[in-house]
Design a protein around this motif. Structure first.
Motif, PDB file in Angstrom:
ATOM      1  N   ASP A  28      53.543  51.182  67.527  1.00 27.96           N
ATOM      2  CA  ASP A  28      53.299  52.510  68.093  1.00 27.96           C
ATOM      3  C   ASP A  28      51.808  52.783  68.198  1.00 27.96           C
ATOM      4  N   ALA A  31      50.372  50.736  71.089  1.00 26.82           N
ATOM      5  CA  ALA A  31      50.781  51.298  72.374  1.00 26.82           C
ATOM      6  C   ALA A  31      49.986  52.571  72.687  1.00 26.82           C
ATOM      7  N   ALA A  32      49.752  53.397  71.651  1.00 25.87           N
ATOM      8  CA  ALA A  32      49.015  54.652  71.843  1.00 25.87           C
ATOM      9  C   ALA A  32      47.549  54.385  72.202  1.00 25.87           C
ATOM     10  N   VAL A  34      46.371  51.752  73.700  1.00 27.06           N
ATOM     11  CA  VAL A  34      46.332  51.218  75.060  1.00 27.06           C
ATOM     12  C   VAL A  34      46.469  52.355  76.074  1.00 27.06           C
ATOM     13  N   GLU A  35      47.358  53.304  75.823  1.00 27.17           N
ATOM     14  CA  GLU A  35      47.507  54.431  76.752  1.00 27.17           C
ATOM     15  C   GLU A  35      46.213  55.242  76.815  1.00 27.17           C
ATOM     16  N   PHE A  36      45.539  55.355  75.676  1.00 23.34           N
ATOM     17  CA  PHE A  36      44.280  56.105  75.598  1.00 23.34           C
ATOM     18  C   PHE A  36      43.207  55.482  76.498  1.00 23.34           C
ATOM     19  N   ARG A  38      43.788  53.285  79.033  1.00 18.58           N
ATOM     20  CA  ARG A  38      44.291  52.864  80.343  1.00 18.58           C
ATOM     21  C   ARG A  38      43.551  53.530  81.518  1.00 18.58           C
TER      22      ARG A  38
END
Length: 171
Positions: A28, A31-32, A34-36, A38
């Protein structure tokens, strides 16, 4: 610049806080992060690939520190991809170890630079603080892990954090 926003947290780590371990999900957290990053990557024409291994169990980590360690590696990868390319972040469970790897398709790291990568204040970048990788290594070692890197002659670099799986002792 947008990258400066990612470095503001750096100097807080000069007085490295004692890690606070809690059972949490490495997947988690990865993933968080990476979203930050992106949107920043997209502006640089960087393709972002993330693969998390469902076999990675909840484990004792300091999420804030480990997030910073992974963010430092991603930041370096984005800087290496000034001409675009691909950034891959992956987690994997191998027996009692969880790995987090950050790979880029950039120009790679020459051996003479590689030997000094983890030295405090060593930087090849004009604005670099040179704290990123030494802090990253410190955080990883605080988790009982290690960090390694490979940069094959054809270009590209992969940093891999290996963490022993520590579970909370519930009585």
């Amino acid at each position: 610049s947008a990258l400066d926003a990612l470095t503001e947290e750096y100097l807080a780590f000069a007085r490295f806080p004692r890690a606070q371990f809690e059972e949490d999900s490495v997947n988690d957290m990865v993933a968080a992060v990476v979203e930050f990053v992106r949107p920043l990557a997209a502006r640089q024409d960087i393709e972002v690939i993330v693969t998390t291994d469902p076999g990675v169990p909840p484990m004792e980590i300091d999420r804030t520190l480990l997030r910073q360690a992974v963010l430092n590696l991603i930041k370096n990868a984005i800087e290496a991809l000034s001409k675009g390319g691909a950034l891959t972040v992956a987690t994997q469970r191998i027996d009692d170890i969880v790995t987090i790897s950050v790979s880029d398709t950039g120009p790679g790291i020459p051996p003479e630079v590689g030997r000094r990568l983890f030295e405090q204040f060593f930087t090849t970048k004009p604005q670099g603080t040179g704290l990123g990788l030494s802090i990253t290594r410190q955080i990883v070692e605080e988790h009982g892990g290690r960090i390694e890197w490979t940069s094959p002659p054809g270009g590209g670099t992969t940093f891999t954090i290996s963490l022993p799986i520590k579970r909370a002792d519930h009585g």
